[in-house]
Write a protein that holds these residues in place. Sequence first.
Motif, PDB file in Angstrom:
ATOM      1  N   LYS A 135       0.835  -1.212   0.000  1.00 37.26           N
ATOM      2  CA  LYS A 135       0.000   0.000   0.000  1.00 37.26           C
ATOM      3  C   LYS A 135       0.872   1.265   0.000  1.00 37.26           C
ATOM      4  O   LYS A 135       1.987   1.255   0.523  1.00 37.26           O
ATOM      5  CB  LYS A 135      -0.910   0.004   1.235  1.00 37.26           C
ATOM      6  CG  LYS A 135      -2.035  -1.011   1.133  1.00 37.26           C
ATOM      7  CD  LYS A 135      -3.114  -0.723   2.142  1.00 37.26           C
ATOM      8  CE  LYS A 135      -4.434  -1.389   1.904  1.00 37.26           C
ATOM      9  NZ  LYS A 135      -4.541  -2.512   1.060  1.00 37.26           N
ATOM     10  N   SER A 136       0.316   2.358  -0.546  1.00 37.21           N
ATOM     11  CA  SER A 136       1.051   3.635  -0.555  1.00 37.21           C
ATOM     12  C   SER A 136       0.966   4.279   0.826  1.00 37.21           C
ATOM     13  O   SER A 136       0.135   3.898   1.653  1.00 37.21           O
ATOM     14  CB  SER A 136       0.438   4.570  -1.590  1.00 37.21           C
ATOM     15  OG  SER A 136      -0.883   4.936  -1.167  1.00 37.21           O
ATOM     16  N   LYS A 137       1.831   5.302   1.068  1.00 37.04           N
ATOM     17  CA  LYS A 137       1.835   5.998   2.369  1.00 37.04           C
ATOM     18  C   LYS A 137       0.472   6.595   2.680  1.00 37.04           C
ATOM     19  O   LYS A 137      -0.015   6.543   3.811  1.00 37.04           O
ATOM     20  CB  LYS A 137       2.904   7.093   2.365  1.00 37.04           C
ATOM     21  CG  LYS A 137       4.287   6.577   2.706  1.00 37.04           C
ATOM     22  CD  LYS A 137       5.256   7.720   2.875  1.00 37.04           C
ATOM     23  CE  LYS A 137       6.635   7.168   3.272  1.00 37.04           C
ATOM     24  NZ  LYS A 137       7.649   8.233   3.319  1.00 37.04           N
ATOM     25  N   LYS A 138      -0.144   7.194   1.641  1.00 41.61           N
ATOM     26  CA  LYS A 138      -1.443   7.859   1.812  1.00 41.61           C
ATOM     27  C   LYS A 138      -2.507   6.825   2.220  1.00 41.61           C
ATOM     28  O   LYS A 138      -3.293   7.044   3.154  1.00 41.61           O
ATOM     29  CB  LYS A 138      -1.832   8.551   0.502  1.00 41.61           C
ATOM     30  CG  LYS A 138      -3.004   9.519   0.661  1.00 41.61           C
ATOM     31  CD  LYS A 138      -3.380  10.138  -0.682  1.00 41.61           C
ATOM     32  CE  LYS A 138      -4.668  10.946  -0.540  1.00 41.61           C
ATOM     33  NZ  LYS A 138      -5.155  11.433  -1.828  1.00 41.61           N
ATOM     34  N   GLU A 139      -2.504   5.667   1.513  1.00 42.62           N
ATOM     35  CA  GLU A 139      -3.480   4.596   1.820  1.00 42.62           C
ATOM     36  C   GLU A 139      -3.300   4.101   3.253  1.00 42.62           C
ATOM     37  O   GLU A 139      -4.268   3.885   3.982  1.00 42.62           O
ATOM     38  CB  GLU A 139      -3.303   3.423   0.847  1.00 42.62           C
ATOM     39  CG  GLU A 139      -3.842   3.668  -0.546  1.00 42.62           C
ATOM     40  CD  GLU A 139      -3.516   2.523  -1.502  1.00 42.62           C
ATOM     41  OE1 GLU A 139      -4.415   2.119  -2.248  1.00 42.62           O
ATOM     42  OE2 GLU A 139      -2.372   2.031  -1.492  1.00 42.62           O
ATOM     43  N   GLN A 141      -2.053   5.757   5.811  1.00 42.56           N
ATOM     44  CA  GLN A 141      -2.497   6.770   6.772  1.00 42.56           C
ATOM     45  C   GLN A 141      -4.015   6.731   6.976  1.00 42.56           C
ATOM     46  O   GLN A 141      -4.512   6.756   8.104  1.00 42.56           O
ATOM     47  CB  GLN A 141      -2.041   8.161   6.309  1.00 42.56           C
ATOM     48  CG  GLN A 141      -1.969   9.196   7.432  1.00 42.56           C
ATOM     49  CD  GLN A 141      -1.314   8.676   8.719  1.00 42.56           C
ATOM     50  OE1 GLN A 141      -0.163   8.250   8.724  1.00 42.56           O
ATOM     51  NE2 GLN A 141      -2.072   8.661   9.821  1.00 42.56           N
ATOM     52  N   ILE A 142      -4.758   6.622   5.861  1.00 43.76           N
ATOM     53  CA  ILE A 142      -6.236   6.532   5.938  1.00 43.76           C
ATOM     54  C   ILE A 142      -6.633   5.300   6.748  1.00 43.76           C
ATOM     55  O   ILE A 142      -7.500   5.331   7.625  1.00 43.76           O
ATOM     56  CB  ILE A 142      -6.859   6.495   4.516  1.00 43.76           C
ATOM     57  CG1 ILE A 142      -6.607   7.820   3.785  1.00 43.76           C
ATOM     58  CG2 ILE A 142      -8.355   6.200   4.572  1.00 43.76           C
ATOM     59  CD1 ILE A 142      -6.887   7.779   2.283  1.00 43.76           C
ATOM     60  N   ASN A 145      -6.017   5.665  10.514  1.00 46.57           N
ATOM     61  CA  ASN A 145      -7.061   6.512  11.144  1.00 46.57           C
ATOM     62  C   ASN A 145      -8.350   5.716  11.351  1.00 46.57           C
ATOM     63  O   ASN A 145      -8.965   5.762  12.409  1.00 46.57           O
ATOM     64  CB  ASN A 145      -7.347   7.744  10.272  1.00 46.57           C
ATOM     65  CG  ASN A 145      -6.167   8.704  10.263  1.00 46.57           C
ATOM     66  OD1 ASN A 145      -5.323   8.659  11.153  1.00 46.57           O
ATOM     67  ND2 ASN A 145      -6.090   9.564   9.254  1.00 46.57           N
TER      68      ASN A 145
END
Length: 575
Positions: A135-139, A141-142, A145
Motif C-alpha cells: 500500500k502507498s503511504k497515503k493509503e 495513513q487513511i 485513522n
Amino acid sequence: LKKKVKNSLKKVAQDLIKLYSERNSIKRDPFTVDDEIITEFEKSFPYVETSDQMKAIIDIKKDLSSEKPMERVVCGDVGFGKTEVALRAVFIAVMNGKQAAVLTPTTVLSYQHTKNFRERLEPFGVKVENLSRLKSKKEIQILLNDLNEGKIDVIVGTHRILQDDVKFKNLGLLVIDEEHRFGVRAKEKIRQIKKDVDTIYMTATPIPRTLNMALSGLKDLSIIKTPPEGRVETKTYVSVFDQNVIKKAVEFELKRNGQVFFLHNRIQTIYDRAEWLKRLFPKANIGIAHGKMKPKQIEKVILDFIQGKTDILVSTSIIETGIDIPTANTLIVERADLFGLAQLYHLRGRVGRGSVQAYCYLLVPPEISKDAQKRLDAIMRLTRPGSGLKISVEDMQIRGAGNILGVEQSGHIKAVGYDFYIKLLQEAINEEKGQIKTEPIVQVDLDSYIPEEFIKDPSERMNIYMAVSKAVDTEEIEKIKDYLKRFYSGLPDVFNLYLDIEKLKRALKGTGITKAVIKKNTGSLYFDNQNPPEPDLLKELLKNLPIKRLYPDRLEFEVKDNIVNRLLSVLEMNC
C-alpha cells in the motif's frame, strides 16, 4: 550435559508457569459465543467440518466464553482448515464489539488471508483491511485513522501491524500465523500486545505427543489431524530428468486450465531453465522468482501467479511455505535428491489443496546417494494428507518446540535429542509445581541389547532403541516386538531380554516398587516408604518368585531362568 540442560530448563519452566499464572489472574468479560448471527455465519461455511476442526472450534468457544483470556495453539497440516477455525473466533470477537488482528510472516500470505477473510466475513457486514508494504503511504495513513476510530473490524498484515503508529480502538483478538518465522523484536512486541488479548497461534509444525504432555495445563493445544472431506492424496512420481516427462506433465495441467510450479533451485541457471521451458511451451506465460530479487519484485511475480496471470512459475525453494493456490496442481522439482525430507514434504504441500487430483514429479540424476534414496522412498510412502504430523523430522520438531515454548533452545535440544529434552522439560515443570514424580529404576546384570551381527546398520539399531525408549507402556513395547517379528526372523535371546527389561520398567510404575535389581544370582525389589506395594501384589510375588528373604523395605529372590518374564507376568496380572 543432562544437568546443564536441566538447569537451563528450570528457567523455561519458571517462565512458563509465571506466564500462565499472570494470564490466569487477568479477567475480561466473557464473550457471547452462540446466537442467531453466529449460527448463520457457521452455516455459511461451504464445506463439512472435520471432527478435529469441530473440536478445535468448540475449544475456542469454551475459551472465549470464560473470563480468562485465551491462549490457544491450533496445529494442523497444510490445508487442513486452520483458517476456518480462526475465522470463527474472529467473527465471534467482532460480534462482541471487538477488533481482530491477523498477523502473518509474509506479504503474500497476508494477501491470501485478506482474500479468504473478505470472502467469508464481508457478506456479514464485517470490514476487513490489509496492512502491508503493497500500500502507498497515503493509503496506510487513511487505514490507520480508520483502525483507530474503529471503522475497521479485522486487520490482516505482516509485522507492520506491530509498529508504534498502529493504534486500535478496541483490540480483542490476535491471530498469529507461524510465529516461529517472526524475528525476536516482533515476538517481543507480540508479547506486549497480547497480555490481555485473546490469542490464537496457527502452526503447521508437528507437535508430538511428548510436547503436548509436557505443556498440558500450561498452553492449550488443538490438533487437527484429519484431512478435509474430498481431499485426494497428491500422486508422487520419481523420475530421471526427462524432457518428455516434463512435456506431458505440463501439457496435461495447462489443458485443464491449471498452473504449474517448476522448482529449479539454482539462481545462476534459473533464467536458462525458464528460456528452455519457453521454447517447450511457447504459448504459456512464465514467471520467475528467486531469493536475490527485491521483495517487491518477488511479491509481484507471486501475486501474478495467484491471480492466474502466469501459467508456470519457475522458482527456487522460496515457495516452500505459505502459498495456497488451488488452481496450481502440478509441481515439478528438479534435483529432488538435494532436498531434505521436511523440505520435500512442505514443497509437495503447495499442490493438492482442493479436491482436484494433484501431481508431484521429483526429478533426479541417474545416480543418487543412499541417503537421498531413503528420503525419496519416505516421501513416496507418506502421501496421505496429514502425514506431516507423522514425519518426526528433528529440525521440524525443534522449530515447533521453540515456537510453542517461546524460547530459543535449539542448541540444547540438539545436544540431548528432542524427546529427551521434552522429558527433562516435563520433569522441570513438575519440580517447579512441586509434583516430583520419580520413575522406577531397573538395574540388570544380564546381557540385554541389540546384537550388531543381527542388525548391522547402526542407525537402524539406534532407531529401534529410540522407539523403545519413547514407548509409554508395556503394550506399546509389545507392538514394537510384533512389528520387528514381521521384518526380522527370530529375535536373539539378548534382544528379547532387552525388550522384556524395558517392559519391566513400565510395569513397575505405580506398584509401590521403586527399584528392581537383578544380578547373576540374587535379585531385589525395593519398596516405597510412603506407598508400599498392596498386600495382594506382595502375596503374588511371594507365591511366584523363588524367594530368599522378605525385609520391611525390600524382597530378595533367587535369579533363575526367565526371572524377568516371571516378574513381568505377576506385575501384568496385578495390573
